[in-house]
Design a protein around this motif. Structure first.
Motif, PDB file in Angstrom:
ATOM      1  N   PHE A   3       0.817  -1.218   0.000  1.00 30.93           N
ATOM      2  CA  PHE A   3       0.000   0.000   0.000  1.00 30.93           C
ATOM      3  C   PHE A   3       0.851   1.269   0.000  1.00 30.93           C
ATOM      4  O   PHE A   3       0.311   2.366   0.087  1.00 30.93           O
ATOM      5  N   SER A   6      -0.076   3.693  -2.760  1.00 35.35           N
ATOM      6  CA  SER A   6      -1.348   4.345  -2.461  1.00 35.35           C
ATOM      7  C   SER A   6      -1.160   5.444  -1.421  1.00 35.35           C
ATOM      8  O   SER A   6      -1.764   6.533  -1.527  1.00 35.35           O
ATOM      9  N   ILE A   9       0.395   8.489  -3.061  1.00 36.42           N
ATOM     10  CA  ILE A   9      -0.596   9.243  -3.855  1.00 36.42           C
ATOM     11  C   ILE A   9      -1.505  10.050  -2.936  1.00 36.42           C
ATOM     12  O   ILE A   9      -1.841  11.214  -3.234  1.00 36.42           O
ATOM     13  N   LEU A  10      -1.889   9.476  -1.793  1.00 32.82           N
ATOM     14  CA  LEU A  10      -2.725  10.211  -0.837  1.00 32.82           C
ATOM     15  C   LEU A  10      -2.004  11.434  -0.304  1.00 32.82           C
ATOM     16  O   LEU A  10      -2.576  12.531  -0.217  1.00 32.82           O
ATOM     17  N   VAL A  39      -6.841   8.599  -6.301  1.00 33.43           N
ATOM     18  CA  VAL A  39      -7.377   8.168  -5.009  1.00 33.43           C
ATOM     19  C   VAL A  39      -8.729   7.483  -5.209  1.00 33.43           C
ATOM     20  O   VAL A  39      -9.022   6.450  -4.579  1.00 33.43           O
ATOM     21  N   ILE A  42      -8.083   4.063  -6.425  1.00 30.41           N
ATOM     22  CA  ILE A  42      -7.595   3.200  -5.342  1.00 30.41           C
ATOM     23  C   ILE A  42      -8.755   2.701  -4.482  1.00 30.41           C
ATOM     24  O   ILE A  42      -8.855   1.510  -4.169  1.00 30.41           O
ATOM     25  N   GLN A  45     -10.822   0.167  -6.492  1.00 29.06           N
ATOM     26  CA  GLN A  45     -10.167  -1.131  -6.616  1.00 29.06           C
ATOM     27  C   GLN A  45     -10.164  -1.894  -5.294  1.00 29.06           C
ATOM     28  O   GLN A  45     -10.217  -3.137  -5.289  1.00 29.06           O
ATOM     29  N   PHE A  46     -10.119  -1.207  -4.218  1.00 27.56           N
ATOM     30  CA  PHE A  46     -10.086  -1.859  -2.906  1.00 27.56           C
ATOM     31  C   PHE A  46     -11.383  -2.636  -2.632  1.00 27.56           C
ATOM     32  O   PHE A  46     -11.374  -3.669  -1.972  1.00 27.56           O
ATOM     33  N   TYR A  57      -3.060  -4.595  -4.948  1.00 22.35           N
ATOM     34  CA  TYR A  57      -2.107  -3.658  -5.551  1.00 22.35           C
ATOM     35  C   TYR A  57      -2.889  -2.724  -6.480  1.00 22.35           C
ATOM     36  O   TYR A  57      -2.838  -2.857  -7.709  1.00 22.35           O
ATOM     37  N   PRO A  58      -3.624  -1.782  -5.930  1.00 25.35           N
ATOM     38  CA  PRO A  58      -4.569  -0.987  -6.731  1.00 25.35           C
ATOM     39  C   PRO A  58      -3.923  -0.116  -7.800  1.00 25.35           C
ATOM     40  O   PRO A  58      -4.590   0.270  -8.763  1.00 25.35           O
ATOM     41  N   ILE A  59      -2.640   0.194  -7.666  1.00 28.38           N
ATOM     42  CA  ILE A  59      -1.961   1.008  -8.674  1.00 28.38           C
ATOM     43  C   ILE A  59      -0.934   0.188  -9.438  1.00 28.38           C
ATOM     44  O   ILE A  59      -1.012   0.057 -10.659  1.00 28.38           O
TER      45      ILE A  59
END
Length: 531
Positions: A3, A6, A9-10, A39, A42, A45-46, A57-59
Motif C-alpha cells: 500500500f 497508495s 498518492i494520498l 485516489v 484506489i 479497486q479496494f 495492488y490498486p496502482i
C-alpha cells in the motif's frame, strides 16, 4: 509494502490541495485533479470483487496487465529469433512480405535452419535437372461427370468469408486473383458484392448454413443455388463438411454482426442471429451426401463440385468412398484441411487437439482413393500452412494435385500475425468490419501484392520441379521428399508410411491391416461404424 504507492498518492493529494489553498490555483488544480482521480481509483479497486490482484495492488497491479498486453509484441519483435516464431516464423513471413512487395527474396550466406535437426525436410535434386517451364503447372478439375471442368492454378486463395474479412480485404484478394488468373474461395459466408466487383474466378463454398442459397427455415434452396451458381465467375462449388480450425463444430453469428451487407451476401435477415449447425441437414448418410453433390452439379450446369473436410473418424471417409463405388457418383475434387487451424477463431482445444493434421490426413485420403481405384476420378487439394513453393511441392509429393493458402494471402495483404482476427481490432484492417480500420488497407496496392505473392510462389514451385528433374507437379512422388528423424535417420517418405497400391483395398489380403480394419467397419449407407 503493497500500500506504499497508495499512501504516496494520498500524501501527494494533500500536498496539491495545500498548493490550491496557498493561491497557486493552476498548478494546484491540475495536481489535485490528477491525484484525486487516482485516489478514487484506489478506493474503487479496494472494494471491487473481480480482480484480486488489483484489490491488493490498486496502482502497481495495472503494470501487470500492461505487460500482459505488450508481451506478444515484445516477444515477436525483440525476443524470438527468425526461425522459432509460431504459428509462422519471422523467416516465413519475411519471405511472403518480400514476394508480395516484389523485392529481392534471395538469401545470402546459407540457411539459418539446422539441416541436421530432427524433422528437417528437403527434396533431392537431379543431375539432369530441367529448364524451368515457361508456363506454370495447371490442374484440370472435373471428371467425366462434369461438363464444365476448370483449369485451376496450383495455388488458390483458401476459404475466408466476407464478415471474417473486411470488404477491402475481399476486394484486394479478388482483384489480385483476377490479375493472376487464379481462384478465390468465398468461404461459407456466401458471395458478397465485393467478391463480384473485380470479376476474379470464384470457388463458392457451401457450408451447413447454406448461405447464399438458404431458405427461411435454414434449409437448402435449390432455385437460389441455381441462380447464384449460374454466374460466370463461379468456377467450382465446394461443399464444406468440416474445417481444420474447428472440425465438428458449428457456429452462431450474433444478430448485432448481421449488417445489411452481410445479410445480403448470406441471404438472411438483418439483425437476426444466424445459426451454422455442426453438420448438414440435407443429408445423413454417405450415399445421401453423394446424391446431394450430384444435385449441386446438375443445378450448377455441370460445374465441378467437391467437398472439404478435416479427416476425423477414418471409417467415415472410407464410407464416402464405399458410397462412390456403390452409386457411381464421383466428386470432382476433395480438399483436405489440416487440423493446424486457420484464420477462423476456435476454442483452444480444437486447433490443438481435435482433428487430423494435414500430412496424415492427406496421406490417408490419397491411400484410400488409390486403394479403391477412385483417385483417377477425384483431384486432391491440400490446405494448411502452405506459404512457399517447397510447402506446395512437399504436399504434392504426398498426393495433392493443387493447394490452397489462407494465411499466406493474409500476410500478402499486410497481416502482422497479431492474432486479433476474432476481436474486430485487426491493426492492419484485414480481419475487421470497422470502417476506420479497413481504411488502412488500400485495395489497389494490396491487390498487386496478392498477385505478386502468388506469382513468385508458383514460380518457386516451378524452380523446384525443374531442379528435381520433373516436367510438372503431377510427377512428384514420395521418394522425392526426405525427412530426418532421430529414430530412423534420413529417409524418403516411402519408408515413413504405408502406401496402398491401386485397387488394394478391393482385394483380399493381409497387407496394411490398419486400413483394412477401418475399411471392414465402414458402410455406404451410414457414417456410423459397423462394429
Amino acid at each position: 509494502m503493497r500500500f506504499v504507492p497508495s499512501l504516496i498518492i494520498l500524501l501527494a493529494l494533500i500536498a496539491s490541495l495545500s498548493l490550491l489553498a496557498s493561491g497557486q490555483m493552476l498548478v494546484g488544480a491540475i495536481l489535485s485533479g490528477l491525484f484525486g482521480f487516482l485516489v478514487i481509483v484506489i478506493v474503487w479497486q479496494f472494494f471491487q470483487p473481480k480482480h484480486s490482484l488489483l484489490r491488493n495492488y490498486p496502482i502497481t497491479g495495472f503494470f501487470r496487465y500492461l505487460a500482459e498486453e505488450l508481451r506478444p509484441m515484445v516477444q515477436q519483435y525483440f525476443v524470438e529469433n527468425d526461425i522459432d516464431g509460431a504459428p509462422f516464423s519471422r523467416r516465413e513471413r519475411d519471405v511472403i512480405y518480400r514476394r508480395a512487395k516484389n523485392v529481392e527474396d534471395n538469401e545470402p550466406f546459407g540457411t539459418e535452419l539446422d539441416v541436421y535437426n530432427e524433422h528437417y525436410e528437403w527434396m533431392n535434386h537431379s543431375i539432369i535437372a530441367r529448364e524451368k517451364a515457361k508456363s506454370p503447372t495447371t490442374v484440370l478439375v472435373g471428371n467425366q461427370q462434369c461438363s464444365q471442368p476448370y483449369e485451376s492454378s496450383p495455388l488458390n486463395i483458401s476459404a475466408m468469408s466476407f464478415g471474417s474479412l473486411g470488404q477491402n480485404a475481399i476486394l484486394a484478394l479478388n482483384k489480385g486473383a483476377k490479375q493472376g488468373g487464379f481462384a478465390h474461395n468465398t468461404g461459407e459466408g456466401g458471395i458478397s458484392r465485393y467478391h463480384r466487383e473485380h470479376g476474379g474466378d470464384l470457388i463458392w463454398e457451401l457450408g451447413t448454413g447454406y448461405f447464399g442459397c438458404r431458405a427461411k427455415n435454414g434449409a437448402f434452396d435449390p432455385e437460389a443455388f441455381r441462380d447464384q451458381s449460374a454466374s460466370s465467375q463461379v468456377k467450382m462449388i465446394e461443399l464444406k463438411i468440416s474445417q481444420g480450425a474447428k472440425p465438428g463444430k458449428g457456429g452462431m453469428l450474433p444478430g448485432a454482426k448481421v449488417t445489411a451487407e452481410v445479410a445480403e451476401a448470406r441471404g438472411i435477415a438483418i439483425g437476426q442471429d444466424c445459426d451454422s449447425p455442426s453438420s448438414h441437414r440435407e443429408f445423413n448418410t454417405p450415399i445421401q451426401m453423394l446424391e446431394f453433390i450430384a444435385k449441386l452439379r446438375e443445378l450448377s450446369g455441370g460445374k465441378p463440385v467437391g467437398f472439404k473436410l478435416c479427416i476425423g473418424h477414418r471409417w467415415e471417409f472410407m464410407a464416402i468412398c464405399k458410397a462412390m463405388l456403390e452409386t457411381g457418383i464421383h466428386p470432382d475434387y476433395i480438399v483436405i484441411d489440416g487440423a493446424e487451424g486457420g484464420t477462423g477463431a476456435a476454442p483452444p482445444e480444437f486447433p490443438a487437439h481435435v482433428g487430423t493434421p494435414l500430412r496424415e490426413g492427406l496421406l490417408f485420403a490419397r491411400n484410400v482413393l488409390n486403394g479403391t481405384n477412385l483417385k483417377q476420378h477425384v483431384k486432391l487439394a491440400a490446405a494448411g500452412k502452405i506459404t512457399t513453393g517447397f510447402r506446395m511441392a512437399s504436399n504434392m509429393a504426398l498426393g495433392a494435385d493443387f493447394c490452397y493458402s489462407a494465411r499466406g494471402f493474409m500476410f500478402s495483404l499486410g497481416c502482422l500475425q497479431s492474432q486479433a482476427c476474432h476481436t474486430g481490432h485487426c491493426p492492419t484492417g484485414v480481419a475487421t468490419q470497422a470502417p476506420l480500420r479497413q481504411r488502412a488497407l488500400d485495395v489497389n496496392d494490396k491487390a498487386n501484392r496478392v498477385y505478386n505473392f502468388h506469382r513468385h510462389t508458383v514460380d518457386a514451385l516451378s524452380n523446384i520441379l525443374a531442379a528435381v528433374g520433373v516436367e510438372d507437379s503431377h510427377q512428384l512422388r514420395p521418394e522425392h521428399l526426405f525427412h530426418r528423424s532421430y529414430q530412423h535417420g534420413a529417409e524418403d517418405w516411402r519408408k515413413h508410411y504405408s502406401w496402398l497400391e491401386a485397387g488394394e483395398l478391393l482385394e483380399e489380403g493381409e497387407s496394411n491391416l490398419l486400413y483394412r480394419k477401418d475399411w471392414a467397419i465402414s458402410r455406404a449407407d451410414s457414417f456410423a461404424a459397423k462394429f
